[in-house]
Design a protein around this motif. Structure first.
Motif, PDB file in Angstrom:
ATOM      1  N   PRO A 105      19.837 -55.706 -45.586  1.00 33.76           N
ATOM      2  CA  PRO A 105      20.047 -55.512 -44.154  1.00 33.76           C
ATOM      3  C   PRO A 105      20.131 -56.844 -43.403  1.00 33.76           C
ATOM      4  O   PRO A 105      19.853 -57.910 -43.954  1.00 33.76           O
ATOM      5  N   ALA A 106      20.487 -56.760 -42.131  1.00 25.92           N
ATOM      6  CA  ALA A 106      20.590 -57.954 -41.288  1.00 25.92           C
ATOM      7  C   ALA A 106      19.224 -58.594 -41.097  1.00 25.92           C
ATOM      8  O   ALA A 106      18.184 -57.931 -41.149  1.00 25.92           O
ATOM      9  N   SER A 270      22.310 -50.964 -46.011  1.00 21.49           N
ATOM     10  CA  SER A 270      21.869 -51.284 -47.371  1.00 21.49           C
ATOM     11  C   SER A 270      20.887 -50.227 -47.876  1.00 21.49           C
ATOM     12  O   SER A 270      20.720 -49.162 -47.268  1.00 21.49           O
ATOM     13  N   ALA A 271      20.264 -50.532 -49.014  1.00 16.11           N
ATOM     14  CA  ALA A 271      19.218 -49.673 -49.560  1.00 16.11           C
ATOM     15  C   ALA A 271      17.880 -50.064 -48.953  1.00 16.11           C
ATOM     16  O   ALA A 271      17.642 -51.233 -48.637  1.00 16.11           O
ATOM     17  N   GLY A 272      17.014 -49.094 -48.801  1.00 12.13           N
ATOM     18  CA  GLY A 272      15.686 -49.355 -48.270  1.00 12.13           C
ATOM     19  C   GLY A 272      14.766 -48.192 -48.579  1.00 12.13           C
ATOM     20  O   GLY A 272      15.180 -47.208 -49.197  1.00 12.13           O
ATOM     21  N   THR A 273      13.538 -48.316 -48.148  1.00 12.37           N
ATOM     22  CA  THR A 273      12.549 -47.261 -48.384  1.00 12.37           C
ATOM     23  C   THR A 273      11.687 -47.077 -47.153  1.00 12.37           C
ATOM     24  O   THR A 273      11.181 -48.058 -46.596  1.00 12.37           O
ATOM     25  N   VAL A 274      11.514 -45.833 -46.739  1.00  7.99           N
ATOM     26  CA  VAL A 274      10.611 -45.508 -45.639  1.00  7.99           C
ATOM     27  C   VAL A 274       9.370 -44.870 -46.254  1.00  7.99           C
ATOM     28  O   VAL A 274       9.459 -43.837 -46.926  1.00  7.99           O
ATOM     29  N   GLU A 275       8.213 -45.504 -46.048  1.00 13.72           N
ATOM     30  CA  GLU A 275       6.988 -45.078 -46.709  1.00 13.72           C
ATOM     31  C   GLU A 275       6.088 -44.301 -45.753  1.00 13.72           C
ATOM     32  O   GLU A 275       5.927 -44.680 -44.590  1.00 13.72           O
ATOM     33  N   PHE A 276       5.503 -43.223 -46.285  1.00 13.03           N
ATOM     34  CA  PHE A 276       4.663 -42.340 -45.482  1.00 13.03           C
ATOM     35  C   PHE A 276       3.321 -42.101 -46.170  1.00 13.03           C
ATOM     36  O   PHE A 276       3.213 -42.183 -47.401  1.00 13.03           O
ATOM     37  N   ASN A 290      10.353 -50.715 -46.219  1.00 11.15           N
ATOM     38  CA  ASN A 290      10.706 -51.824 -47.088  1.00 11.15           C
ATOM     39  C   ASN A 290      12.206 -52.059 -47.025  1.00 11.15           C
ATOM     40  O   ASN A 290      12.994 -51.168 -47.346  1.00 11.15           O
ATOM     41  N   THR A 291      12.594 -53.258 -46.615  1.00 15.63           N
ATOM     42  CA  THR A 291      14.000 -53.567 -46.376  1.00 15.63           C
ATOM     43  C   THR A 291      14.637 -54.203 -47.620  1.00 15.63           C
ATOM     44  O   THR A 291      15.253 -55.262 -47.557  1.00 15.63           O
ATOM     45  N   ARG A 292      14.467 -53.529 -48.751  1.00 16.26           N
ATOM     46  CA  ARG A 292      14.955 -54.047 -50.032  1.00 16.26           C
ATOM     47  C   ARG A 292      14.955 -52.911 -51.044  1.00 16.26           C
ATOM     48  O   ARG A 292      14.448 -51.821 -50.777  1.00 16.26           O
ATOM     49  N   VAL A 293      15.490 -53.194 -52.222  1.00 17.44           N
ATOM     50  CA  VAL A 293      15.329 -52.266 -53.336  1.00 17.44           C
ATOM     51  C   VAL A 293      13.909 -52.445 -53.870  1.00 17.44           C
ATOM     52  O   VAL A 293      13.317 -53.515 -53.743  1.00 17.44           O
ATOM     53  N   GLN A 294      13.343 -51.391 -54.450  1.00 14.29           N
ATOM     54  CA  GLN A 294      11.957 -51.458 -54.903  1.00 14.29           C
ATOM     55  C   GLN A 294      11.839 -51.364 -56.418  1.00 14.29           C
ATOM     56  O   GLN A 294      12.738 -50.875 -57.112  1.00 14.29           O
ATOM     57  N   VAL A 295      10.686 -51.808 -56.914  1.00 14.59           N
ATOM     58  CA  VAL A 295      10.420 -51.768 -58.351  1.00 14.59           C
ATOM     59  C   VAL A 295      10.671 -50.371 -58.906  1.00 14.59           C
ATOM     60  O   VAL A 295      11.233 -50.194 -59.988  1.00 14.59           O
TER      61      VAL A 295
END
Length: 450
Positions: A105-106, A270-276, A290-295
């Motif tokens: 992402p930007a 892009s790819a990302g993750t929203v955690e709850f 998380n503004t990235r790909v994750q493990v």
């Protein structure tokens, strides 16, 4: 699509990105420290550039060295992987300023979501549920006490920057608040160069459930189902699975809608993750983005049939994602990921660097191994202890559990201690097998390994 990209990372994630690039016909450039010059990802890449000595502060975290390597090799784009500079807004900005595409992402989005207090306020503004918390940073012990008295104990002190559990403290007794507040600020300052903290009401015995998301420049925003990451030690994930055993279809749909709201609110690409956090009553609360790909991205890939790295590359190159017309997604089968670390679970997960004298990974139906090591590989004390990830998939959770047991029994690593015995014991635990593990699973069920 790009002709050539540089991967600003090392180890397993660097190899994962390179393999996706090879399938797309994209040439790759590896960067490496002197410690990593003989590793498999360096040999696998089309080109490789040394960027400094072993210490990451003198190599993988040195932005000018990475930018120079990209420009000198003619790379058009940079993939940051995860860890190191993956969520560093200055790095994303430096790439763009030097005519390189940052595959993520930007910078402004990384910045806004990297500050957890700011991210929380953004989510509240777009209607995503959040845990009751302070309005911005808490700057004094007196403010912390006033907030805790207002919402009631227990409370959670959290660093506004960074992650991985650093600068995070649970407070159950008012008498402990001052000491824990000061400790959290000190740790946050040392880890992130930012000692800002905020407070939240502590959700007791929650599950950690995250939604994988993708968004492109054509208005496509999708949620690729959820992952359950509740088995963790000191806020570090150890086992992840998809889908979550705790979610109904209705809850999955609601969490997916909330995650897409987060994408719109941040103008995400892009790819990302929203955690709850998910409580025992089925209520969920935004934790972070998380503004990235994750493990743990492979477990999602296994149940939805989407190559998340390839989608990242398509989006960054200006193409629409290839999977948008398949939304909304529903899970197909069940997948579990075991992080195999060079650590001794019988000695408090103490890191165990050294040379691998034998490496025989498992195989067979429904087994995927992501690793960068081979027999003879050296596990360095300078970097993360992740050696491999074992991802198993079954038609249902029972089959995935059976395949996990079989795969872990097959996996032979000699020369170093690993977490394989710990994972095998988890698979014999009735709470985990019943799909009822919460974030306190290690403390309540596996206390003898702490």
């Amino acid at each position: 699509m790009f002709d050539k990209i540089l991967i600003a990372n090392r180890g397993e994630v660097a190899l994962r990105v390179m393999r996706a690039c090879k399938e797309l016909g994209v040439k790759t450039v590896a960067v490496y420290s002197t410690e990593d010059k003989d590793t498999y990802p360096v040999r696998y890449a089309d080109e490789a550039v040394c960027i400094g000595p072993a210490q990451s502060t003198k190599s993988y975290l040195v932005i000018p060295n990475i930018i120079e390597a990209a420009k000198n090799t003619g790379a058009q784009a940079v993939h940051p992987g995860y860890g190191f500079l993956a969520e560093n807004a200055d790095f994303a900005r430096a790439c763009v300023e030097n005519g390189l595409v940052f595959i993520g992402p930007a910078a402004a989005c990384i910045e806004s979501m990297g500050d957890k207090s700011s991210a929380r306020e953004t989510m509240k503004g777009c209607g995503v549920p959040t845990v009751p918390g302070s309005d911005g940073c808490i700057d004094t012990v007196e403010e912390a006490k006033a907030f805790a008295d207002e919402v009631g104990y227990p409370v959670l002190i959290k660093a506004t920057a960074g992650g991985g559990g650093k600068g995070m403290r649970e407070v159950h007794d008012p008498a402990d608040l001052e000491a824990q507040y000061k400790a959290a600020r000190t740790e946050a300052g040392a880890a992130f160069g930012n000692d800002g903290v905020y407070l939240e009401k502590l959700v007791l015995r929650p599950r950690h459930v995250e939604i994988q998301v993708l968004a492109d420049d054509f208005g496509n925003r999708v949620a690729l189902c959820e992952r359950d990451c509740s088995v963790q030690r000191r806020h570090q994930k150890l086992i992840e699975e998809a889908p979550s055993p705790a979610l109904t279809e209705e809850l999955r749909r609601a969490m997916g809608i909330a995650a897409v709201k987060a994408l719109r609110a941040t103008d995400y690409r892009s790819a990302g993750t929203v955690e709850f956090l998910l409580d025992s009553d089925g209520k969920f609360y935004f934790m972070e983005m998380n503004t990235r790909v994750q493990v743990e991205h492979p477990v999602t890939e296994e149940i939805v049939g989407v190559d998340i790295i390839k989608e990242q590359l398509r989006i960054a190159s200006g193409e629409p994602m290839s999977c948008a017309d398949r939304a909304p997604f529903s899970p197909n089968g069940h997948a579990i990921e075991f992080r195999i670390n060079a650590e001794d679970p019988d000695c408090g997960f103490r890191p165990c660097p050294g040379t691998i004298t034998r490496f025989d990974p498992p195989a067979g139906p429904g087994v995927r191994v992501e690793s960068y090591v081979r027999t003879g590989s050296k596990i360095s004390p300078y970097y993360d202890s992740l050696v491999a990830k074992v991802i198993v998939r079954g038609q249902d959770r029972e089959e995935a559990l059976a395949r996990g047991r079989r795969a872990l029994d097959e996996f032979v690593i000699e020369g170093i201690k690993t977490t394989i015995p710990f994972h095998r014991r988890v698979l014999d635990n009735p709470v985990f097998c019943a799909g009822e593990a919460c974030t306190d699973f290690i403390e309540t069920q596996m206390g003898d390994v702490l």
